[in-house]
Design a protein around this motif. Structure first.
Motif, PDB file in Angstrom:
ATOM      1  N   ILE A 181      72.926  -8.626  74.133  1.00 33.16           N
ATOM      2  CA  ILE A 181      74.081  -9.526  74.652  1.00 33.16           C
ATOM      3  C   ILE A 181      73.818  -8.504  76.228  1.00 33.16           C
ATOM      4  O   ILE A 181      74.401  -9.145  76.900  1.00 33.16           O
ATOM      5  CB  ILE A 181      75.151  -9.318  74.018  1.00 33.16           C
ATOM      6  CG1 ILE A 181      75.652  -9.851  72.572  1.00 33.16           C
ATOM      7  CG2 ILE A 181      76.472  -9.347  75.476  1.00 33.16           C
ATOM      8  CD1 ILE A 181      76.374  -9.873  71.861  1.00 33.16           C
ATOM      9  N   PHE A 184      70.659  -9.381  78.062  1.00 38.38           N
ATOM     10  CA  PHE A 184      70.776 -10.444  78.580  1.00 38.38           C
ATOM     11  C   PHE A 184      71.624 -10.608  79.769  1.00 38.38           C
ATOM     12  O   PHE A 184      71.577 -11.652  80.578  1.00 38.38           O
ATOM     13  CB  PHE A 184      71.315 -11.130  77.849  1.00 38.38           C
ATOM     14  CG  PHE A 184      71.610 -13.187  78.267  1.00 38.38           C
ATOM     15  CD1 PHE A 184      70.931 -13.575  78.005  1.00 38.38           C
ATOM     16  CD2 PHE A 184      72.376 -13.576  78.662  1.00 38.38           C
ATOM     17  CE1 PHE A 184      70.425 -15.365  78.279  1.00 38.38           C
ATOM     18  CE2 PHE A 184      73.317 -14.685  78.609  1.00 38.38           C
ATOM     19  CZ  PHE A 184      71.465 -15.544  78.523  1.00 38.38           C
ATOM     20  N   GLU A 341      78.758 -15.225  75.365  1.00 37.65           N
ATOM     21  CA  GLU A 341      77.380 -14.807  74.546  1.00 37.65           C
ATOM     22  C   GLU A 341      78.189 -15.298  73.388  1.00 37.65           C
ATOM     23  O   GLU A 341      77.647 -15.846  71.624  1.00 37.65           O
ATOM     24  CB  GLU A 341      76.886 -13.950  74.913  1.00 37.65           C
ATOM     25  CG  GLU A 341      75.778 -13.817  75.750  1.00 37.65           C
ATOM     26  CD  GLU A 341      74.600 -14.660  74.789  1.00 37.65           C
ATOM     27  OE1 GLU A 341      73.754 -14.455  73.832  1.00 37.65           O
ATOM     28  OE2 GLU A 341      74.354 -15.893  76.167  1.00 37.65           O
TER      29      GLU A 341
END
Length: 508
Positions: A181, A184, A341
């Motif tokens: 996460i 990203f 996310e």
């Protein structure tokens, strides 16, 4: 003449009377005969009806008697059946009672046998314990303590192994998900490295301009410092003037005004006042534009106009050398990406991320921490309680009660801890390293420790005779908790425990 008709009428009348009387008597006699006949007939009919009613009544009584006798017979039969069932139940109860009494006698016998066996076992156990105490040379209490100590060691060892396995599994899963996460989010956000300071430098066309800025007997420089609240440092630096102030807005106003004066060439107190006023207006417009641009870039709408201006003021504010406006935008973007996310509220995370340092816009003017100031500002301008809570937890002053609050805290840490984001003073850096080593060295069993990797890791050497491998796990947890409670640091600190035993010998 008249006498004859009269006499004749009288005679006729008398004869008619006699005749009518006889006729009436004859009719009366006939009526009495008929009445007698009717009465006789009525009596005969009444007698017949009476006989019929008596007969019907006798029939009804007979039928009722038959039915009653039948019902009585049925009830007697039912009572007889109930009596037979009752008798059978009583017989069954008597049988069961006899069985219960027999079982109770058997149980009593078994209880007595069990008690006898228990007493025998206790006697044999006592003899065995006495013999064991004689053979081992240990009392019962000593043996119990020894056994409990051994069991405690085994259980503690197993518990530590289980704890390490659980921690390793949890860390593996959590780190994998968190890294995915965060990586990203970071890939989608790139910000400049720190470049701002607490001073501004104004380049001069030549060194002669320094004298004009100072003015006769220093009146120009005093006017400029008085109007802007900024210190002007004019030293041996060639073709440059340094503006120093902790208030970034004032410093920017002074920089713009001074540059305008240099271009204009007319430098005197009246002109200085005019240029400072123009610079202030320009900075106000720039602040508004910066705030609007920041909200547009992040995708946050419906903010109060005063909050937009405060966001614009963050353009001129730095924290550890990091531009606060850029930092706030970066936190909003990171929090929004991570919220998307994991399925959290993206708009709430972005809004709280952009506003989390809003208090720094006016912390030079209002007493209190930037979190307290920010909470009061958001309450003043009617922001939702969810946004206020999410921004208030990013330094640990309040416990997070929502996922978005945790994401804002994580995004703030990521933005501040990335390489080149902030500058620390040498004294703060050294103090953190010393505090980190001090926490480790005060633990029992620690021989010495070293803070390395710019304070991101501490290596701790333990005394092998005092600390076992299992003890190191518990000691590392204790140090970790103390570091988290007592120190403030960006990112995370790796606690590296080392235990080794060295044996030295010489061949002669």
């Amino acid at each position: 003449m008249y006498a004859i008709p009269v006499a004749t009428g009288l005679i006729g009348t008398g004869v008619g009377y006699v005749i009518r009387k006889k006729v009436a008597e004859k009719q009366i006699g006939s009526a009495e005969d008929k009445a007698q006949e009717i009465i006789k007939t009525a009596r005969q009919r009444a007698e017949a009806a009476k006989k019929e009613m008596i007969i019907e009544a006798k029939d009804d009584v007979h039928k009722g008697r038959v039915e009653l006798e039948k019902e009585v017979k049925d009830r007697r039969n039912e009572i007889s059946r109930a009596e037979r069932r009752q008798i059978q139940r009583e017989e069954n109860l008597d049988k069961r009672l006899n069985n219960v009494e027999k079982k109770e006698e058997q149980i009593q016998r078994k209880i007595k046998e069990t008690s006898d066996k228990k007493a025998e076992i206790e006697r044999l156990h006592q003899i065995q314990m006495t013999e064991l105490e004689r053979i081992s040379g240990l009392s019962r209490d000593d043996a119990k303590s020894h056994l409990l100590s051994e069991v405690e060691k085994d259980v503690r060892h197993d518990a530590i192994i289980l704890m390490k396995e659980i921690e390793s599994k949890a860390k593996e899963d959590a780190q994998k998900n968190a890294k995915d996460i965060v990586a990203f989010a970071i890939q989608k956000c790139a910000a400049d490295h720190v470049a701002e300071t607490t001073v501004s430098v104004v380049n001069l066309p030549n060194d002669e301009m320094k004298g004009r800025i100072i003015g006769r007997e220093g009146r120009n420089i005093r006017a400029l410092e008085t109007l802007t609240g900024v210190d002007l440092i004019i030293d041996d630096t060639p073709e440059a003037v340094i503006l120093s102030s902790f208030d970034p807005i004032r410093r920017e106003v002074a920089r713009v005004a001074l540059e305008k004066l240099i271009v204009d060439g007319r430098i005197h107190p009246a002109r200085i006042e005019e240029m400072v006023t123009k610079a202030q207006k320009e900075i106000e417009v720039q602040i508004k534009q910066e705030g609007e641009n920041a909200t547009f870039d992040v995708g946050i709408h419906n903010l109060h106009p005063e909050l937009v201006k405060l966001i614009g003021r963050l353009k001129f504010r730095t924290s550890y050398g990091q531009n606060v406006l850029k930092h706030s935008q970066e936190v909003a973007i990171l929090a929004g990406i991570m919220a998307a996310e994991i399925g959290a509220d993206v708009r709430l995370a972005k809004r709280a991320g952009l506003l989390h340092d809003i208090g720094k816009a006016v912390d030079h003017e209002i007493e209190g921490t930037h979190i307290e100031i920010g909470m009061n500002l958001l309450k003043k301008y009617k922001e939702s309680k969810h946004v206020i809570h999410a921004m208030s937890t990013h330094h640990g002053d309040f416990e997070p009660e929502s996922v978005e609050a945790v994401l804002v805290t994580a995004a703030d840490a990521i933005s501040a801890a990335r390489p080149g984001a902030r500058r620390e003073t040498l004294s703060n850096y050294v103090n953190r390293l010393e505090s980190l080593e001090k926490i480790a060295n005060t633990q029992e069993g620690v021989e010495y420790s070293y803070a390395i990797q710019a304070g991101r890791e501490i290596r701790i050497m333990v005394v092998p005779d005092k600390i076992t491998d299992d003890d190191m796990v518990l000691l590392a947890r204790d140090i970790k908790k103390q570091v988290e409670e007592e120190l403030e640091y960006p990112g995370h600190i790796k606690i590296h425990m080392i235990r080794e035993t060295r044996h030295v010998n010489y061949a002669k």
